[in-house]
Each structure stands twice: as C-alpha cells, then as structure tokens.
Enzyme design. Structure first.
Site, short mmCIF file in Angstrom:
data_model
loop_
_atom_site.label_atom_id
_atom_site.label_comp_id
_atom_site.label_asym_id
_atom_site.label_seq_id
_atom_site.Cartn_x
_atom_site.Cartn_y
_atom_site.Cartn_z
CG ASP A 48 27.75 0.41 30.37
OD1 ASP A 48 27.66 -0.44 29.47
OD2 ASP A 48 27.16 1.51 30.33
CE1 TYR A 53 26.27 7.36 29.05
CE2 TYR A 53 27.61 5.67 30.08
CZ TYR A 53 26.43 6.06 29.48
OH TYR A 53 25.42 5.15 29.32
CE LYS A 78 26.25 2.04 26.91
NZ LYS A 78 26.84 2.74 28.04
CG HIS A 111 24.44 5.54 23.63
ND1 HIS A 111 25.45 6.21 24.27
CD2 HIS A 111 23.52 5.28 24.59
CE1 HIS A 111 25.14 6.35 25.57
NE2 HIS A 111 23.97 5.79 25.77
P1 NAD Z 1 20.85 3.32 38.29
O1 NAD Z 1 19.54 2.63 38.18
O2 NAD Z 1 22.09 2.49 38.35
O3 NAD Z 1 20.74 4.28 39.55
C1 NAD Z 1 21.80 5.07 39.93
C2 NAD Z 1 21.41 5.97 41.08
O4 NAD Z 1 20.88 5.18 42.15
C3 NAD Z 1 22.66 6.63 41.64
O5 NAD Z 1 22.85 7.88 41.07
C4 NAD Z 1 22.37 6.75 43.12
O6 NAD Z 1 21.69 7.95 43.35
C5 NAD Z 1 21.42 5.62 43.38
N1 NAD Z 1 22.07 4.47 44.05
C6 NAD Z 1 22.98 3.60 43.54
N2 NAD Z 1 23.30 2.67 44.44
C7 NAD Z 1 22.58 2.94 45.55
C8 NAD Z 1 22.48 2.34 46.82
N3 NAD Z 1 23.17 1.24 47.12
N4 NAD Z 1 21.65 2.90 47.73
C9 NAD Z 1 20.93 4.00 47.44
N5 NAD Z 1 20.98 4.62 46.25
C10 NAD Z 1 21.80 4.11 45.31
O7 NAD Z 1 20.91 4.40 37.11
P2 NAD Z 1 21.78 4.77 35.85
O8 NAD Z 1 23.06 5.39 36.21
O9 NAD Z 1 20.86 5.55 34.98
O10 NAD Z 1 22.07 3.37 35.13
C11 NAD Z 1 23.22 2.60 35.37
C12 NAD Z 1 24.14 2.59 34.18
O11 NAD Z 1 23.44 2.14 33.00
C13 NAD Z 1 24.65 3.98 33.77
O12 NAD Z 1 25.62 4.48 34.66
C14 NAD Z 1 25.13 3.70 32.39
O13 NAD Z 1 26.38 3.04 32.41
C15 NAD Z 1 24.04 2.78 31.86
N6 NAD Z 1 22.99 3.52 31.12
C16 NAD Z 1 22.88 3.28 29.79
C17 NAD Z 1 21.91 3.95 29.05
C18 NAD Z 1 21.79 3.64 27.59
O14 NAD Z 1 21.08 4.38 26.87
N7 NAD Z 1 22.43 2.61 27.09
C19 NAD Z 1 21.06 4.87 29.66
C20 NAD Z 1 21.19 5.10 31.02
C21 NAD Z 1 22.15 4.40 31.74
#
Ligand code: NAD
Length: 275
Positions: A48, A53, A78, A111
């Site tokens: 994704d 990004y 997006k 987005h």
């Molecule tokens: P997430 O909820 O996936 O959390 C990511 C964070 O959690 C990491 O940076 C890391 O610090 C921690 N983490 C991950 N795996 C772990 C583990 N096994 N143990 C301990 N800590 C861990 O947060 P995110 O990146 O905000 O969301 C995931 C994806 O969603 C993004 O990368 C993106 O692709 C998408 N996203 C989309 C939008 C949108 O507006 N459409 C907004 C935010 C994110």
C-alpha cells in the site's frame, strides 16, 4: 482458514489480498526498498503506497528486484490532495505509473475527500478503470456523506474505502454502511500507529496463544473482515506481523477487543483535515 495470500473478492470480481505492507513514512529510499524486499520475501503479496509517500519508485524497484512477476503483487496507490480534480488526477496517475515503472495499478484511491473536488477526482479514477489502467477503483477517508455524494454521480461504486481503523476506533457505522454497499474496507493505522500496542486486554488475549499485541490486533482485523496493511521497516517485525495465520481468536476474544472502542483517532478526521 486465512493464509498470507487470502483475498477478498471486490464487487467487480477482482481478488484483493487481505493482508499487505503499508509503506507510509518510509522516507529513506534504501530503507523503503529493503523493507519491501523483506516483505515480499516473507510472502506478502500486497503493498500500500501513495504519491504522497514519495516511495512509489522503491515499490517498483523492489518488485523487480524480488523476481516476482507484476501480477503476483497487488499494488495500491493514491492521488494526493493537491492533485485532485479530473485532469489533475489523470496527470498524477501518469506520474504514479512512471514512478512504479509498471503499466497498471491494481487499486487507485482518492487519498482524502478534498471538498468540491473529490467527485471529479473519482470520475477520473473511473476513466482510468474504463481504460483498464487500474483493476479496481477506490477511495480513502470517505465518510458516509462523501460516499452518498459519489453514488449520485458515479457509474460504478468504489470497490474499497481505506479508513483509519483499529481497536480504539472501530468505525462501526461506517463499516456497516460500506458492507451494505459492497465496499471492502481497508484498515489504515491498524495498530493505531503503534499506540494500541500497550493495551493490557489485548496483551492478555494474545498471551493465551503465545502471540504479541501486534499479532493479536492484526488477527482481530482479519477476523473482522478488514483488509489490513500494518507498517514496519524492522525485518523481525515484518515477519512477526505476518505470523498470524496459525491461530484463531474466539468469539469472546473478538467481543472483548470490540469493546475497547473509544472513538479515538490518531490521524485527522476527514471533515476537519487541513485541506
Ligand atoms: P500502523 O498502525 O501500521 O503502525 C505502524 C507503527 O507500529 C510502526 O511505525 C512501528 O513503530 C509499529 N509497529 C509495527 N509493527 C510492530 C510490531 N510487530 N511490534 C511493535 N511495533 C510495531 O501505522 P501506519 O503506518 O500509520 O498505517 C499503516 C499503513 O496504512 C501506512 O503505512 C499506509 O500505507 C496506510 N495509511 C493510509 C492513510 C490514508 O490516509 N489512507 C493514513 C495513514 C496510513
């Protein structure tokens, strides 16, 4: 039984992987490339990304370096807010294709619902779909009122709505609306950007299965029917997050996690975003 390659059938018949890697904030090109390669080697079949990004290029490079065929990996991208509108979206998509160095995108999303513009943006996404440059149309951060506005003019309903969704923000009403309209829901920030990982209820549930809080949350998403895209650049966590296909939460576990909802957002509310 779910596996790492399990898919959800979108309303146009396209199979979308239920589990993938999110790559937001992978700003360093080498770090992004390495994380994506690691995920593909681990068996992830979906990535994704987004123009915002600034790592679409690394997605394309990692895909080619992994030796996987294009059609083996489902890529979502997006269109960013400053590129919205009909012509602007078509131009932004060209840049996305060039950056990814591919000739199609599996799923292309608006987005955020930029006021006044998001219906035109979606109209351009429909055109890309008609021209077979994308396999599925979708949106992100659309509330019910945004979706209703789109339905009034759209030829085809979006197949996916990607929204902030985790145990502290379970979005019951919006998810229900999407389900009724055959729109698959992808959970962004599925771990609450890491901020749900201290939860003691989830920790106690995970312990029964020898699973971490992250694994328990990801499993809750899967069993709730969400498409889930956790992000990590740490190789051991990329593996850990995928190691969720050998256990099953009970109905009681699911209810206990559902009960943690507190309508708490870690990102912006779509109606109050600083567009
Ligand atoms: P997430 O909820 O996936 O959390 C990511 C964070 O959690 C990491 O940076 C890391 O610090 C921690 N983490 C991950 N795996 C772990 C583990 N096994 N143990 C301990 N800590 C861990 O947060 P995110 O990146 O905000 O969301 C995931 C994806 O969603 C993004 O990368 C993106 O692709 C998408 N996203 C989309 C939008 C949108 O507006 N459409 C907004 C935010 C994110």
């Amino acid at each position: 039984m779910y596996t790492i390659t399990s898919t959800k059938t979108l309303h146009n018949g396209i199979e979308m992987p239920r589990f993938g890697l999110g790559v937001y904030k992978m700003d360093d090109p080498k770090e992004a490339f390495n994380a994506i390669i690691k995920a593909l080697e681990t068996g992830y079949i979906a990535i994704d990304t987004a123009a915002f990004y600034k790592n679409e290029q690394q997605v394309g490079e990692a895909l080619r370096a992994s030796g996987k065929r294009r059609e083996e990996v489902f890529i979502t991208s997006k269109v960013w807010n400053t590129d919205q509108g009909y012509d602007e979206t078509l131009r932004a998509f060209e840049k996305t294709l060039t950056a990814l160095n591919t000739d199609y995108v599996d799923l292309y999303l608006t987005h955020w619902p930029v006021p006044e513009k998001f219906p035109e943006t979606y109209r351009a996404i429909e055109r890309l779909y008609d021209e077979k440059l994308i396999q599925a149309t979708g949106v992100s951060n659309h509330e019910i009122h945004h979706l209703e506005k789109l339905f009034a003019t759209a030829n085809i309903k979006p197949m996916v709505n990607q929204i902030e969704l985790h145990p502290y923000l379970s979005q019951v009403e919006l998810r229900h609306f999407c389900e009724e309209n055959d729109i698959a829901v992808t959970a962004w920030s599925p771990l609450g950007r890491g901020r749900v990982l201290q939860d003691e209820t989830i920790a106690a549930i995970g312990e029964k299965y020898g699973k971490s809080v992250a694994q328990t949350i990801i499993r809750w998403h899967l069993q709730s029917g969400h498409i889930v895209i956790p992000k990590s650049v740490t190789p051991s966590r990329i593996e850990e997050n995928a190691n969720i296909f050998d256990f099953e939460l009970t109905a009681e576990d699911m209810t206990a996690i559902d009960a943690l909802n507190r309508n708490e957002r870690f990102g912006s509310h779509p109606d109050h975003f600083a567009y």
